[in-house]
Every structure is written in structure tokens, then in C-alpha cells.
Write an enzyme that holds these catalytic residues in place. Structure first.
Site, PDB file in Angstrom:
ATOM      1  N   LYS A 208      -0.425  -7.583  24.003  1.00  0.00           N
ATOM      2  CA  LYS A 208      -1.631  -8.129  23.380  1.00  0.00           C
ATOM      3  C   LYS A 208      -2.480  -6.761  22.380  1.00  0.00           C
ATOM      4  O   LYS A 208      -2.560  -6.017  23.390  1.00  0.00           O
ATOM      5  CB  LYS A 208      -2.486  -8.090  24.468  1.00  0.00           C
ATOM      6  CG  LYS A 208      -4.182  -9.228  25.095  1.00  0.00           C
ATOM      7  CD  LYS A 208      -5.088  -8.537  23.876  1.00  0.00           C
ATOM      8  CE  LYS A 208      -5.572  -7.001  24.644  1.00  0.00           C
ATOM      9  NZ  LYS A 208      -7.242  -6.203  23.873  1.00  0.00           N
TER      10      LYS A 208
ATOM     11  N   GLU B  20      -0.008   5.137  30.178  1.00  0.00           N
ATOM     12  CA  GLU B  20       0.128   5.860  29.192  1.00  0.00           C
ATOM     13  C   GLU B  20      -0.884   5.854  29.453  1.00  0.00           C
ATOM     14  O   GLU B  20      -1.951   4.920  28.358  1.00  0.00           O
ATOM     15  CB  GLU B  20       1.613   5.592  28.178  1.00  0.00           C
ATOM     16  CG  GLU B  20       2.959   5.428  28.177  1.00  0.00           C
ATOM     17  CD  GLU B  20       3.060   6.965  28.275  1.00  0.00           C
ATOM     18  OE1 GLU B  20       2.454   7.886  28.911  1.00  0.00           O
ATOM     19  OE2 GLU B  20       4.610   7.075  29.606  1.00  0.00           O
TER      20      GLU B  20
ATOM     21  N   GLU C 216     -12.658  13.151  27.064  1.00  0.00           N
ATOM     22  CA  GLU C 216     -11.779  12.831  26.487  1.00  0.00           C
ATOM     23  C   GLU C 216     -12.818  12.086  25.422  1.00  0.00           C
ATOM     24  O   GLU C 216     -13.469  10.903  25.520  1.00  0.00           O
ATOM     25  CB  GLU C 216     -10.773  12.182  26.449  1.00  0.00           C
ATOM     26  CG  GLU C 216      -9.759  11.641  25.558  1.00  0.00           C
ATOM     27  CD  GLU C 216      -8.683  10.428  25.463  1.00  0.00           C
ATOM     28  OE1 GLU C 216      -9.039   9.671  26.206  1.00  0.00           O
ATOM     29  OE2 GLU C 216      -7.822  10.795  25.321  1.00  0.00           O
TER      30      GLU C 216
ATOM     31  N   CYS D   5      -3.435  10.142  21.225  1.00  0.00           N
ATOM     32  CA  CYS D   5      -3.458  10.943  22.839  1.00  0.00           C
ATOM     33  C   CYS D   5      -3.053  12.746  23.101  1.00  0.00           C
ATOM     34  O   CYS D   5      -3.772  13.551  24.051  1.00  0.00           O
ATOM     35  CB  CYS D   5      -2.953  10.115  23.601  1.00  0.00           C
ATOM     36  SG  CYS D   5      -1.128   9.817  23.174  1.00  0.00           S
TER      37      CYS D   5
HETATM   38  P1  NAD Z   1      -7.965   0.855  25.586  1.00  0.00           P
HETATM   39  O1  NAD Z   1      -7.953   2.415  27.279  1.00  0.00           O
HETATM   40  O2  NAD Z   1      -9.980   0.803  25.777  1.00  0.00           O
HETATM   41  O3  NAD Z   1      -8.315  -0.131  25.047  1.00  0.00           O
HETATM   42  C1  NAD Z   1      -6.158  -0.079  25.312  1.00  0.00           C
HETATM   43  C2  NAD Z   1      -6.413  -1.685  25.360  1.00  0.00           C
HETATM   44  O4  NAD Z   1      -6.000  -2.091  26.239  1.00  0.00           O
HETATM   45  C3  NAD Z   1      -6.785  -2.616  24.125  1.00  0.00           C
HETATM   46  O5  NAD Z   1      -5.392  -3.699  23.786  1.00  0.00           O
HETATM   47  C4  NAD Z   1      -7.647  -3.661  25.276  1.00  0.00           C
HETATM   48  O6  NAD Z   1      -8.184  -4.789  24.321  1.00  0.00           O
HETATM   49  C5  NAD Z   1      -6.881  -3.598  26.928  1.00  0.00           C
HETATM   50  N1  NAD Z   1      -8.138  -3.543  27.592  1.00  0.00           N
HETATM   51  C6  NAD Z   1      -9.584  -3.214  27.595  1.00  0.00           C
HETATM   52  N2  NAD Z   1      -9.498  -3.567  28.792  1.00  0.00           N
HETATM   53  C7  NAD Z   1      -8.431  -4.616  29.602  1.00  0.00           C
HETATM   54  C8  NAD Z   1      -8.835  -5.196  30.684  1.00  0.00           C
HETATM   55  N3  NAD Z   1      -9.747  -4.608  32.049  1.00  0.00           N
HETATM   56  N4  NAD Z   1      -7.593  -6.198  31.269  1.00  0.00           N
HETATM   57  C9  NAD Z   1      -6.885  -5.649  30.275  1.00  0.00           C
HETATM   58  N5  NAD Z   1      -6.619  -4.781  29.035  1.00  0.00           N
HETATM   59  C10 NAD Z   1      -7.817  -4.517  29.214  1.00  0.00           C
HETATM   60  O7  NAD Z   1      -7.972   2.284  25.148  1.00  0.00           O
HETATM   61  P2  NAD Z   1      -8.394   2.707  23.421  1.00  0.00           P
HETATM   62  O8  NAD Z   1      -9.790   2.848  23.117  1.00  0.00           O
HETATM   63  O9  NAD Z   1      -7.543   1.361  22.327  1.00  0.00           O
HETATM   64  O10 NAD Z   1      -7.028   3.815  23.207  1.00  0.00           O
HETATM   65  C11 NAD Z   1      -7.523   4.761  23.079  1.00  0.00           C
HETATM   66  C12 NAD Z   1      -6.703   5.019  24.461  1.00  0.00           C
HETATM   67  O11 NAD Z   1      -5.867   5.148  24.738  1.00  0.00           O
HETATM   68  C13 NAD Z   1      -7.393   7.230  24.808  1.00  0.00           C
HETATM   69  O12 NAD Z   1      -7.762   7.337  25.974  1.00  0.00           O
HETATM   70  C14 NAD Z   1      -5.728   7.331  24.398  1.00  0.00           C
HETATM   71  O13 NAD Z   1      -5.454   8.742  24.820  1.00  0.00           O
HETATM   72  C15 NAD Z   1      -4.979   6.620  25.095  1.00  0.00           C
HETATM   73  N6  NAD Z   1      -3.829   6.739  24.423  1.00  0.00           N
HETATM   74  C16 NAD Z   1      -2.903   6.813  25.732  1.00  0.00           C
HETATM   75  C17 NAD Z   1      -1.477   7.343  25.151  1.00  0.00           C
HETATM   76  C18 NAD Z   1       0.026   7.703  25.415  1.00  0.00           C
HETATM   77  O14 NAD Z   1       1.126   7.917  25.197  1.00  0.00           O
HETATM   78  N7  NAD Z   1      -1.036   8.361  26.750  1.00  0.00           N
HETATM   79  C19 NAD Z   1      -0.963   7.615  23.305  1.00  0.00           C
HETATM   80  C20 NAD Z   1      -2.241   6.587  22.616  1.00  0.00           C
HETATM   81  C21 NAD Z   1      -3.722   6.388  22.964  1.00  0.00           C
END
Ligand code: NAD
Length: 498
Positions: free
Chosen positions: A190, A266, A402, A300
Site C-alpha cells: 500500500k 521505521e 517532527e 526521516c
Molecule cells: P504516514 O504515517 O502519514 O503514512 C505512511 C503510510 O501509512 C501511508 O501509506 C499511509 O497511507 C499509511 N497509513 C496512514 N494511516 C494508516 C492506518 N491507519 N492504517 C494503515 N496505514 C495507514 O507517514 P508519511 O507522512 O507518509 O511519511 C512521513 C513520515 O515517515 C515521517 O514521520 C518520517 O519521519 C517517517 N519516515 C521514517 C523513515 C524511517 O526509516 N524511520 C523513513 C521515511 C519516513
């Protein structure tokens, strides 16, 4: 000669469908949502939103494929196919590049050096790594004196749900799909609703490479009450691998608790950089410019808190602001573009709310702090200025939450102990960057910081065999090299009595 920006900023509107059992399928509910170009606000295309029936079909296809030819292949045979997937990405490099940049707005310079090549490398690296992934054997004594042997075998975990974010869409998705497939699992991905196109395109590459139908599936949609929740709550999923925000990670971990499914998390960060007076200042400034502003601050591992030893504080802030002030904001295709827009207007609103909060919390705005003037054809984009603050309290929200934008707060420190304490004063624990030419200090400080990845005199230097992941609220588990293979396999012990 390049064409005009307005022409290049408006790609043909296309449709992104779900990819289930080896074929592209429209939403069974007939629902679509917009994919918007963050540089212009123009429509990139329509995305078919997967219903719970579509997600169910994808999970069933993945389950069936586990018991099909894919499950019967040797690691070497699967590895050969995964090398062809990597070659397929290379062969369609330009298509992946255009799609990634249209979805994210990031400069070609970044996507062509990092996102797309790493997308391909993630298949090669894990296809090869799995061949050298050892198990364990123990010979034991038994009361009858004859003994027994214990031999561990590794098996695929099953159907893996892959939930990926928008900041490095192809790279972070393949970072999970590569090792999952190399270990013999099947996947349902997804992708982020903001950036679905390269994941969808990978379906074609999988078919061309000879990946059997059902091994790689893609369902599009949002989180709650949409494809994300349908997938993570689905009983047919054996494990969930997630990259995204910490709060989303908590929701998914709760969903995974039902049925005790394994999770890899992550999540977010509020990463510090510590700049000591004995650093190479040029390197520290160049490195902090990248760690705070690369990918418009949407990494991130990026730095949002910079701590600088007092004797070089003023010079560091002035130089960082001078260099960041030269960034050219523009279209991905323009060779002189240093920074693109944020990924969406929604994210722009979030980042700008922190820009305003910083002022309310008493920050001195050294650079930026608002929306840049852009030419008319880009005025509809999600642009923000690179921003630097000083003077905030350590407990200011801007210093604790963040933001995920092109911004950082810089604060002076006086002693090594103080610098370590400041670095650790956060709920997160993903990464840190330490700038010093004193090796003993580098070792002392890097190991004293409670985070998953510490860089000394560098940032984002990645060996894919090393452990990758976060401490505290930045995640659970580790990816990379054998750590990924560990997650995507179930170890079984076979005890043989002689
Ligand atoms: P997000 O959590 O909003 O979304 C990530 C994914 O989760 C998307 O595909 C979204 O549709 C899905 N999602 C959202 N709610 C959900 C639910 N209730 N059930 C299942 N899936 C759901 O994150 P984002 O805004 O896409 O990305 C940015 C974030 O990701 C930042 O916090 C960043 O630090 C983090 N990030 C972490 C790493 C790492 O390796 N630690 C790498 C990249 C980004």
C-alpha cells in the site's frame, strides 16, 4: 534546449490502477482520488482506490502465489528473477524518474542519484545476500549417550503487508519488497496516497521479469477506513512492515496485535547534529546543509536540531544561512534546481504552521520563515522557504516535534556532556550527525547518543548491509542486510535424535 517550465510542469493525466494477481484492475467500487503535482497544483492523474474487496483479492492472490511456483523455487532461481527486476528498473530509468518527480516534486538530481538507482539496488543486494544467509546447528548430548542434532531452517514468513510513505517512495518500498521477495514471501503493497505511481509501474516490471502473478500486489488508497486499514487488519496477512509517522505506527501495531502478527516499524525522528569547535567547518556546513534541507527537509534521517559549540556558533549560523539562502527552488527537470516543493498542500499547511509557531515561541528567524515568491506557472505549488531559527527554548514544540520540512533550529552548547544531554533530550531516537576531527570524542559522543544510526563527519552514507532503524519512538526492529532477512523469515528448529 529545454522546453518552457509550464509545458514540462503539466504531464499528461494518467490513471493509476491497483495491481492484483499480475494484472491492473480498476477500483471495484469505482472510486478514484486525485494525484496532484506538488510543483504546480495541476492534476497528475487519477488513482483507483482499493475497496476492502480489492484488498481481499490482493491478499488471496498473494496467499495462492506462496504455494505456487514462487514457493517452490530455490533462492538462486528467485534471485535471478529479482536481478531481472532490477535490470527492468534500470531499463525504464527515465519513466521511473519522471513518475517519481511528478509525484514528489523532488529534483531530478536527487531522484536520479538516490531514489531510482537505490530502487534497483534493493533487489540486487537482497537477492545476493539471501544466498549467504546462514542458519544454525547445535549438536547435543542425550542421556542414552547417542546424542541429537538441532538444525535450523529458515522459511518465508508468508504474506507480507508493506505500508510505505511518500518521501522516498520507490526506495523505501523496494527496501522492504526486495528482501521480502528474496526470502520467498509474497507481498501486498500500500504505497502512500501522495505518491502511488512508481509502485504501480513496478507491477509492469515484475511481469516483464517473470515474477509469477500474485507475488507482488499493489492496493492504493488512504489509511483509516481505506486500503491501509483494510490491509493491516486483514487476517490473511502474516506480518506487516511499515515506514511512516510514529502515530500511524502505533495504530498499525495495534492492528497487528490481533493474531500476533510480526511488525517492523521505521518511524519518525527529531534528529540532532552536534558540531564541535574542532570540526572541519567546511565539511560540517556542507553536511548540515544536506542533512537539514535535502529533499526539502523530507528525510526521516534529516537534522532538525543543530547544536554548535559556542566559539564557532555565530560563524556557523551565518555561513549556514548564507549557503541555504542561495538555494534555487524550481522544477525537478531544471539542472540548477537545488530544492523542490513539499509533497502536498496539506503538508505545506503543516510546515507553515510550525513556521508561525516558531515565531510565537520566541524564535529569531535567521532565514526564510514563509512562502517564497515563485513564477506564475509554479504559484499553485506547495513551496516553502528554507528556514533557520535560533533562540528557542529546549522545550519549545518546534524543538520537540517532527516538522519534516526544510528547517532547523541552531543552539549553542559549552561542554561535551551538555551536547550529549541535549541530543538525547527527545522522544525520538533515529539518527544523529557528529562533526569533530577528534576520533576519541567521535567514539565517545556517538555511542552516548541513544539512536539507531550515528554518523561522524558524514550524513546519509549508507552501506545496505548495516543495521537501519530507530530507538525510542523512532521504531521497532532493524532493517538492512541480515536484519531484513531475519524479519522476513520464520526460523524453524529441527531436532534429530540419533
Ligand atoms: P504516514 O504515517 O502519514 O503514512 C505512511 C503510510 O501509512 C501511508 O501509506 C499511509 O497511507 C499509511 N497509513 C496512514 N494511516 C494508516 C492506518 N491507519 N492504517 C494503515 N496505514 C495507514 O507517514 P508519511 O507522512 O507518509 O511519511 C512521513 C513520515 O515517515 C515521517 O514521520 C518520517 O519521519 C517517517 N519516515 C521514517 C523513515 C524511517 O526509516 N524511520 C523513513 C521515511 C519516513
Amino acid at each position: 534546449m529545454s522546453s518552457s517550465p509550464s509545458k514540462r510542469a503539466a504531464p499528461a493525466v494518467s490513471e493509476v490502477r491497483n495491481f492484483i494477481d499480475g494484472e491492473y484492475r480498476s477500483s471495484s467500487g469505482g472510486k478514484t482520488f486525485d494525484n496532484v503535482n506538488p510543483c504546480t497544483g495541476a492534476l497528475n492523474g487519477k488513482v483507483h482506490e482499493a475497496t476492502s474487496e480489492d484488498v481481499d483479492a490482493a491478499v488471496r492472490a498473494a496467499r495462492a502465489a506462496l504455494y505456487g511456483p514462487w514457493g517452490k523455487m530455490s533462492d538462486a532461481e528467485r534471485g535471478e528473477i529479482l536481478h531481472r527486476v532490477a535490470d527492468g528498473i534500470d531499463a525504464r530509468f527515465e519513466e521511473f524518474l519522471e513518475a517519481e518527480c511528478a509525484d514528489t516534486g523532488k529534483p531530478h538530481g536527487i531522484a536520479s542519484h538516490i531514489d531510482i538507482p537505490r530502487g534497483a539496488a534493493n533487489f540486487r543486494v537482497f537477492a545476493d545476500a539471501v544466498k549467504n544467509f546462514a542458519t544454525e546447528a547445535f549438536q547435543m548430548a542425550t542421556p542414552d549417550g547417542k546424542g541429537a542434532f538441532n538444525i535450523a531452517v529458515r522459511k518465508p514468513k508468508g504474506v507480507i503487508a508493506v505500508i510505505s510513505p511518500w518521501n522516498l517512495p520507490l526506495l523505501l518500498m523496494t527496501w522492504k519488497v526486495g528482501p521480502a521477495l528474496a526470502c520467498g514471501n509474497t507481498v501486498v503493497v500500500k504505497p502512500s496516497e501522495e505518491t502511488p505511481t512508481t509502485t504501480s509501474l513496478l507491477g509492469e516490471v515484475m511481469n516483464e521479469a517473470g515474477v509469477p502473478p500474485g507475488v507482488f500486489n499493489v492496493v492504493n488508497g488512504f489509511g483509516a477506513d481505506s486500503a491501509g486499514a483494510f490491509l493491516t487488519e486483514h487476517k490473511g496477512v502474516d506480518a506487516i512492515t511499515f515506514t511512516g509517522e510514529t502515530r500511524t505506527g502505533e495504530i498499525i501495531t495495534r492492528a497487528a496485535a490481533k493474531g500476533l502478527r510480526d511488525v517492523s516499524m521505521e518511524c519518525g525522528g527529531k534528529n540532532p547534529a552536534l558540531v564541535f569547535a574542532d570540526c572541519d567547518l567546511e565539511k560540517a556546513i556542507e553536511g548540515t546543509l544536506r542533512s537539514a534541507f535535502a529533499n526539502c527537509g523530507q528525510v526521516c534521517l534529516g537534522t532538525e536540531r543543530v547544536y554548535v559549540e559556542r566559539p564557532i556558533f555565530d560563524e556557523f549560523v551565518a555561513r549556514l544561512a548564507e549557503e541555504a539562502g542561495k538555494f534555487k527552488l524550481g522544477l525537478p527537470q531544471d539542472a540548477d534546481t537545488d530544492m523542490g516543493p513539499l509533497v502536498s498542500h496539506e503538508h505545506q499547511r503543516k510546515v507553515l504552521s510550525y513556521y508561525q509557531l516558531a515565531v510565537e515561541e520566541g524564535a529569531q528567524v535567521v532565514l526564510g520563515g514563509g512562502v517564497p515568491d515563485m513564477p506564475p506557472e509554479l504559484a499553485g505549488g506547495a513551496w516553502v522557504q528554507p528556514t533557520i531559527w535560533t533562540g528557542l527554548a529546549d522545550d519549545a514544540r518546534v524543538n520537540r516535534e517532527e516538522i519534516f520540512g526544510p528547517c532547523c533550529h541552531v543552539r549553542p552548547f559549552d561542554t561535551e556532556d551538555e551536547a550529549i544531554a541535549l541530543a538525547n533530550d527527545t522522544d525520538y531516537g533515529l539518527a544523529a550527525a557528529i562533526w569533530t576531527e577528534n576520533t576519541s570524542r567521535a567514539l565517545r559522543v556517538s555511542t552516548a547518543i541513544n539512536c539507531g544510526i550515528a554518523w561522524v563527519n558524514s550524513w546519509f552514507l549508507r552501506d545496505l548491509r548495516t543495521a537501519f532503524g530507530g530507538a525510542k519512538e523512532s521504531g521497532m526492529g532493524r532493517e538492512g542486510g541480515e536484519h531484513s532477512l531475519e524479519f522476513y523469515t520464520e526460523m524453524q528448529n529441527v531436532c534429530i535424535k540419533i
